[in-house]
Design a protein around this motif. Structure first.
Motif, PDB file in Angstrom:
ATOM      1  N   LEU A 140       0.827  -1.202   0.000  1.00 33.01           N
ATOM      2  CA  LEU A 140       0.000   0.000   0.000  1.00 33.01           C
ATOM      3  C   LEU A 140       0.859   1.250   0.000  1.00 33.01           C
ATOM      4  O   LEU A 140       0.599   2.210  -0.751  1.00 33.01           O
ATOM      5  CB  LEU A 140      -0.922  -0.006   1.229  1.00 33.01           C
ATOM      6  N   LEU A 141       1.911   1.248   0.832  1.00 35.33           N
ATOM      7  CA  LEU A 141       2.815   2.404   0.885  1.00 35.33           C
ATOM      8  C   LEU A 141       3.517   2.613  -0.449  1.00 35.33           C
ATOM      9  O   LEU A 141       3.726   3.746  -0.889  1.00 35.33           O
ATOM     10  CB  LEU A 141       3.848   2.203   1.999  1.00 35.33           C
ATOM     11  N   ALA A 142       3.883   1.520  -1.112  1.00 30.79           N
ATOM     12  CA  ALA A 142       4.557   1.621  -2.407  1.00 30.79           C
ATOM     13  C   ALA A 142       3.623   2.233  -3.450  1.00 30.79           C
ATOM     14  O   ALA A 142       4.024   3.075  -4.253  1.00 30.79           O
ATOM     15  CB  ALA A 142       5.028   0.237  -2.866  1.00 30.79           C
ATOM     16  N   VAL A 143       2.357   1.796  -3.431  1.00 30.08           N
ATOM     17  CA  VAL A 143       1.376   2.326  -4.381  1.00 30.08           C
ATOM     18  C   VAL A 143       1.151   3.812  -4.131  1.00 30.08           C
ATOM     19  O   VAL A 143       1.110   4.622  -5.059  1.00 30.08           O
ATOM     20  CB  VAL A 143       0.040   1.553  -4.274  1.00 30.08           C
ATOM     21  N   LEU A 144       1.012   4.178  -2.854  1.00 28.08           N
ATOM     22  CA  LEU A 144       0.817   5.583  -2.505  1.00 28.08           C
ATOM     23  C   LEU A 144       2.013   6.424  -2.916  1.00 28.08           C
ATOM     24  O   LEU A 144       1.873   7.548  -3.407  1.00 28.08           O
ATOM     25  CB  LEU A 144       0.565   5.721  -0.999  1.00 28.08           C
ATOM     26  N   SER A 145       3.216   5.880  -2.724  1.00 23.85           N
ATOM     27  CA  SER A 145       4.438   6.612  -3.097  1.00 23.85           C
ATOM     28  C   SER A 145       4.482   6.856  -4.593  1.00 23.85           C
ATOM     29  O   SER A 145       4.848   7.935  -5.049  1.00 23.85           O
ATOM     30  CB  SER A 145       5.674   5.823  -2.652  1.00 23.85           C
ATOM     31  N   LEU A 146       4.105   5.826  -5.355  1.00 24.07           N
ATOM     32  CA  LEU A 146       4.094   5.988  -6.807  1.00 24.07           C
ATOM     33  C   LEU A 146       3.070   7.031  -7.222  1.00 24.07           C
ATOM     34  O   LEU A 146       3.291   7.817  -8.143  1.00 24.07           O
ATOM     35  CB  LEU A 146       3.777   4.650  -7.480  1.00 24.07           C
ATOM     36  N   GLY A 147       1.940   7.047  -6.523  1.00 18.74           N
ATOM     37  CA  GLY A 147       0.906   8.030  -6.831  1.00 18.74           C
ATOM     38  C   GLY A 147       1.375   9.438  -6.561  1.00 18.74           C
ATOM     39  O   GLY A 147       1.162  10.347  -7.354  1.00 18.74           O
ATOM     40  N   VAL A 148       2.028   9.626  -5.405  1.00 12.09           N
ATOM     41  CA  VAL A 148       2.558  10.955  -5.062  1.00 12.09           C
ATOM     42  C   VAL A 148       3.633  11.369  -6.049  1.00 12.09           C
ATOM     43  O   VAL A 148       3.698  12.517  -6.495  1.00 12.09           O
ATOM     44  CB  VAL A 148       3.116  10.941  -3.615  1.00 12.09           C
ATOM     45  N   LEU A 149       4.502  10.407  -6.409  1.00 12.36           N
ATOM     46  CA  LEU A 149       5.556  10.706  -7.372  1.00 12.36           C
ATOM     47  C   LEU A 149       4.968  11.124  -8.701  1.00 12.36           C
ATOM     48  O   LEU A 149       5.414  12.091  -9.325  1.00 12.36           O
ATOM     49  CB  LEU A 149       6.452   9.476  -7.554  1.00 12.36           C
ATOM     50  N   GLY A 150       3.918  10.411  -9.148  1.00  9.93           N
ATOM     51  CA  GLY A 150       3.277  10.758 -10.415  1.00  9.93           C
ATOM     52  C   GLY A 150       2.680  12.137 -10.373  1.00  9.93           C
ATOM     53  O   GLY A 150       2.754  12.897 -11.334  1.00  9.93           O
ATOM     54  N   LEU A 151       2.052  12.461  -9.202  1.00  6.36           N
ATOM     55  CA  LEU A 151       1.452  13.784  -9.064  1.00  6.36           C
ATOM     56  C   LEU A 151       2.520  14.867  -9.096  1.00  6.36           C
ATOM     57  O   LEU A 151       2.358  15.905  -9.717  1.00  6.36           O
ATOM     58  CB  LEU A 151       0.667  13.861  -7.745  1.00  6.36           C
ATOM     59  N   ARG A 180       2.596  21.425 -15.147  1.00  5.83           N
ATOM     60  CA  ARG A 180       1.527  22.411 -15.005  1.00  5.83           C
ATOM     61  C   ARG A 180       0.753  22.550 -16.317  1.00  5.83           C
ATOM     62  O   ARG A 180      -0.418  22.935 -16.295  1.00  5.83           O
ATOM     63  CB  ARG A 180       2.123  23.740 -14.571  1.00  5.83           C
ATOM     64  N   LEU A 181       1.374  22.242 -17.447  1.00  4.48           N
ATOM     65  CA  LEU A 181       0.643  22.276 -18.718  1.00  4.48           C
ATOM     66  C   LEU A 181      -0.549  21.320 -18.668  1.00  4.48           C
ATOM     67  O   LEU A 181      -1.656  21.669 -19.101  1.00  4.48           O
ATOM     68  CB  LEU A 181       1.571  21.900 -19.879  1.00  4.48           C
ATOM     69  N   ASP A 182      -0.338  20.128 -18.118  1.00  6.45           N
ATOM     70  CA  ASP A 182      -1.427  19.155 -18.010  1.00  6.45           C
ATOM     71  C   ASP A 182      -2.482  19.621 -17.018  1.00  6.45           C
ATOM     72  O   ASP A 182      -3.687  19.436 -17.234  1.00  6.45           O
ATOM     73  CB  ASP A 182      -0.865  17.797 -17.578  1.00  6.45           C
ATOM     74  N   VAL A 183      -2.041  20.254 -15.942  1.00  4.63           N
ATOM     75  CA  VAL A 183      -2.979  20.774 -14.942  1.00  4.63           C
ATOM     76  C   VAL A 183      -3.879  21.836 -15.568  1.00  4.63           C
ATOM     77  O   VAL A 183      -5.093  21.845 -15.367  1.00  4.63           O
ATOM     78  CB  VAL A 183      -2.220  21.367 -13.738  1.00  4.63           C
ATOM     79  N   VAL A 184      -3.272  22.738 -16.331  1.00  2.00           N
ATOM     80  CA  VAL A 184      -4.022  23.816 -16.980  1.00  2.00           C
ATOM     81  C   VAL A 184      -5.034  23.247 -17.959  1.00  2.00           C
ATOM     82  O   VAL A 184      -6.200  23.661 -17.997  1.00  2.00           O
ATOM     83  CB  VAL A 184      -3.067  24.803 -17.679  1.00  2.00           C
ATOM     84  N   LYS A 185      -4.604  22.283 -18.762  1.00  2.00           N
ATOM     85  CA  LYS A 185      -5.519  21.655 -19.726  1.00  2.00           C
ATOM     86  C   LYS A 185      -6.700  21.006 -19.016  1.00  2.00           C
ATOM     87  O   LYS A 185      -7.856  21.151 -19.438  1.00  2.00           O
ATOM     88  CB  LYS A 185      -4.766  20.619 -20.561  1.00  2.00           C
ATOM     89  N   GLN A 186      -6.424  20.277 -17.945  1.00  2.00           N
ATOM     90  CA  GLN A 186      -7.483  19.586 -17.216  1.00  2.00           C
ATOM     91  C   GLN A 186      -8.445  20.577 -16.557  1.00  2.00           C
ATOM     92  O   GLN A 186      -9.653  20.345 -16.495  1.00  2.00           O
ATOM     93  CB  GLN A 186      -6.866  18.663 -16.168  1.00  2.00           C
ATOM     94  N   LYS A 214      -8.762  26.279 -18.009  1.00  2.00           N
ATOM     95  CA  LYS A 214      -8.464  27.704 -18.068  1.00  2.00           C
ATOM     96  C   LYS A 214      -7.086  27.957 -17.475  1.00  2.00           C
ATOM     97  O   LYS A 214      -6.560  27.147 -16.700  1.00  2.00           O
ATOM     98  CB  LYS A 214      -9.513  28.527 -17.322  1.00  2.00           C
ATOM     99  N   LEU A 215      -6.506  29.071 -17.835  1.00  2.86           N
ATOM    100  CA  LEU A 215      -5.210  29.512 -17.333  1.00  2.86           C
ATOM    101  C   LEU A 215      -5.423  30.470 -16.166  1.00  2.86           C
ATOM    102  O   LEU A 215      -6.368  31.259 -16.170  1.00  2.86           O
ATOM    103  CB  LEU A 215      -4.447  30.222 -18.456  1.00  2.86           C
ATOM    104  N   ILE A 216      -4.552  30.407 -15.165  1.00  2.00           N
ATOM    105  CA  ILE A 216      -4.547  31.397 -14.094  1.00  2.00           C
ATOM    106  C   ILE A 216      -3.242  32.168 -14.212  1.00  2.00           C
ATOM    107  O   ILE A 216      -2.159  31.603 -14.053  1.00  2.00           O
ATOM    108  CB  ILE A 216      -4.677  30.743 -12.706  1.00  2.00           C
ATOM    109  N   CYS A 217      -3.358  33.455 -14.528  1.00  2.00           N
ATOM    110  CA  CYS A 217      -2.182  34.252 -14.902  1.00  2.00           C
ATOM    111  C   CYS A 217      -2.008  35.435 -13.953  1.00  2.00           C
ATOM    112  O   CYS A 217      -2.931  36.227 -13.741  1.00  2.00           O
ATOM    113  CB  CYS A 217      -2.353  34.763 -16.335  1.00  2.00           C
ATOM    114  N   GLY A 218      -0.815  35.566 -13.388  1.00  2.28           N
ATOM    115  CA  GLY A 218      -0.498  36.689 -12.520  1.00  2.28           C
ATOM    116  C   GLY A 218      -0.103  37.904 -13.334  1.00  2.28           C
ATOM    117  O   GLY A 218       0.703  37.799 -14.269  1.00  2.28           O
ATOM    118  N   VAL A 219      -0.667  39.058 -12.990  1.00  7.96           N
ATOM    119  CA  VAL A 219      -0.394  40.298 -13.719  1.00  7.96           C
ATOM    120  C   VAL A 219      -0.232  41.453 -12.730  1.00  7.96           C
ATOM    121  O   VAL A 219      -0.474  41.316 -11.534  1.00  7.96           O
ATOM    122  CB  VAL A 219      -1.545  40.644 -14.701  1.00  7.96           C
ATOM    123  N   ASN A 220       0.152  42.578 -13.256  1.00 10.17           N
ATOM    124  CA  ASN A 220       0.184  43.816 -12.485  1.00 10.17           C
ATOM    125  C   ASN A 220      -1.159  44.508 -12.674  1.00 10.17           C
ATOM    126  O   ASN A 220      -1.562  44.778 -13.797  1.00 10.17           O
ATOM    127  CB  ASN A 220       1.319  44.712 -12.965  1.00 10.17           C
TER     128      ASN A 220
END
Length: 339
Positions: A7-18, A23-29, A32-38
């Motif tokens: 179980l610990l090994a599976v969880l470790s692999l999951g955390v590693l994958g995450l 961030r490109l994949d996160v944005v696609k999923q 929308k984009l979150i963009c910092g501006v002035n």
């Protein structure tokens, strides 16, 4: 025990994958984009009083990223960031990328956990005073009170200038440059200092622009660029080539108006750039026509510049003969080959 180890090994692999997810994949999923501006830099990033929308040179690079990824420049949320919190916003994952008049420096690149994108505006620090002060040069400001933003290269640069020339000035810093301008107008500050592009914008927005003068000296090099997470090469590569696409489009002479015609071009370089007969986009995690999307929705570098900083804008900063001209015109705006 064996089940626990599995179980610990599976969880470790999951955390590693995450952890390894770009961030490109996160944005696609997310969709929308979150963009910092002035939120208060006239010409670069501010809220249009008439529409309530974020507008400006830097804001359009956020829109260009949304256009490249989603084929829709409106799929972006803007987060206003002051100078103190802009790097923390990336470090904590509050935003995906920041386009906010930020100078590339050695210490920032090596110590703040961010990676910089291509320089999209070359600037230099200047000083603005009231004409009534009667000074003609920065070096006439001995004993003066000078105001600027806290946590900026501007603050550090002025300290260097003061020491080097024994000016004996008093430096007041604020978290927002509007407070520096308020200080100048009220007489609390004898002068304000920031990037010259910023001074042009603030002068234009002041109650009495003719009462203000930008002194002639340029005190520093201020190459301005967006930035994002350190060690996320997939995301940084996509962002980098989206920025370069605006520059290459101008070099090719591809505009919003002639894009449809240029898509039919027989020029192999243009066809490759627009994704007509290449798979350059796929290698970046984007569609092959990502550059065409950017041009269609936002325009090339010259169009972005003219829209916000050109002669018909309130914040005119001449481009001809400056470092912000294309390299073919003697400037430094240059894209590596799309090949």
């Amino acid at each position: 025990m064996r089940k626990l180890l599995v179980l610990l090994a599976v969880l470790s692999l999951g955390v590693l994958g995450l952890a390894q997810q770009s961030r490109l994949d996160v944005v696609k999923q997310r969709g929308k984009l979150i963009c910092g501006v002035n939120g208060g830099a006239p010409g670069f990033g501010f809220i249009d009083e008439k529409t309530g929308d974020y507008v400006g040179f830097d804001v359009d690079f956020c829109r260009a990223v949304a256009a490249a990824i989603f084929d829709d420049p409106t799929k972006v949320d803007f987060v206003p960031l002051n100078a103190k919190v802009r790097f923390n916003a990336i470090q904590t994952g509050k935003v995906d990328v920041v386009f906010r008049n930020t100078t590339v420096t050695t210490s920032r690149d090596s110590q703040l956990g961010v990676d910089f994108l291509p320089v999209n505006f070359y600037d230099g620090q200047g000083v603005m005073v009231k004409k009534s002060l009667g000074v003609k040069s920065v070096y006439d400001l001995k004993g003066a009170t000078v105001c600027t933003n806290a946590g900026t290269t501007t603050e550090k640069n002025w300290t260097d200038v003061d020491r080097a020339h024994n000016l004996g000035t008093k430096l007041l810093t604020f978290d927002d440059f509007s407070k520096s301008m308020a200080g100048l107008e009220s007489g609390r500050c004898d002068a304000v200092t920031t990037d010259k592009s910023g001074l042009v914008g603030w002068k234009a927005k002041s109650k009495d622009p003719e009462s203000l003068v930008i002194l002639p000296e340029t005190l520093s090099k201020e190459p301005l660029a967006g930035f994002t997470f350190q060690n996320d090469s997939k995301w940084r590569d996509a962002l980098t080539w989206i920025v370069y696409a605006t520059m290459q489009a101008e070099e090719f002479g591809i505009t919003q108006a002639n894009l449809a015609e240029m898509m039919k071009s027989s020029n192999p370089g243009i066809r490759r750039f627009l994704g007509v007969e290449s798979k350059l986009g796929e290698g970046l995690g984007l569609t092959n026509d990502f550059a065409a999307r950017v041009i269609r929705h936002v325009g090339n570098y010259g169009e972005i510049y003219a829209r916000h900083l050109g002669p018909d804008s309130p914040f005119f900063i001449p481009r001809e003969g400056s470092l912000n001209a294309l390299y073919t015109d003697g400037g430094l705006i240059y894209s590596p080959p799309f090949r």
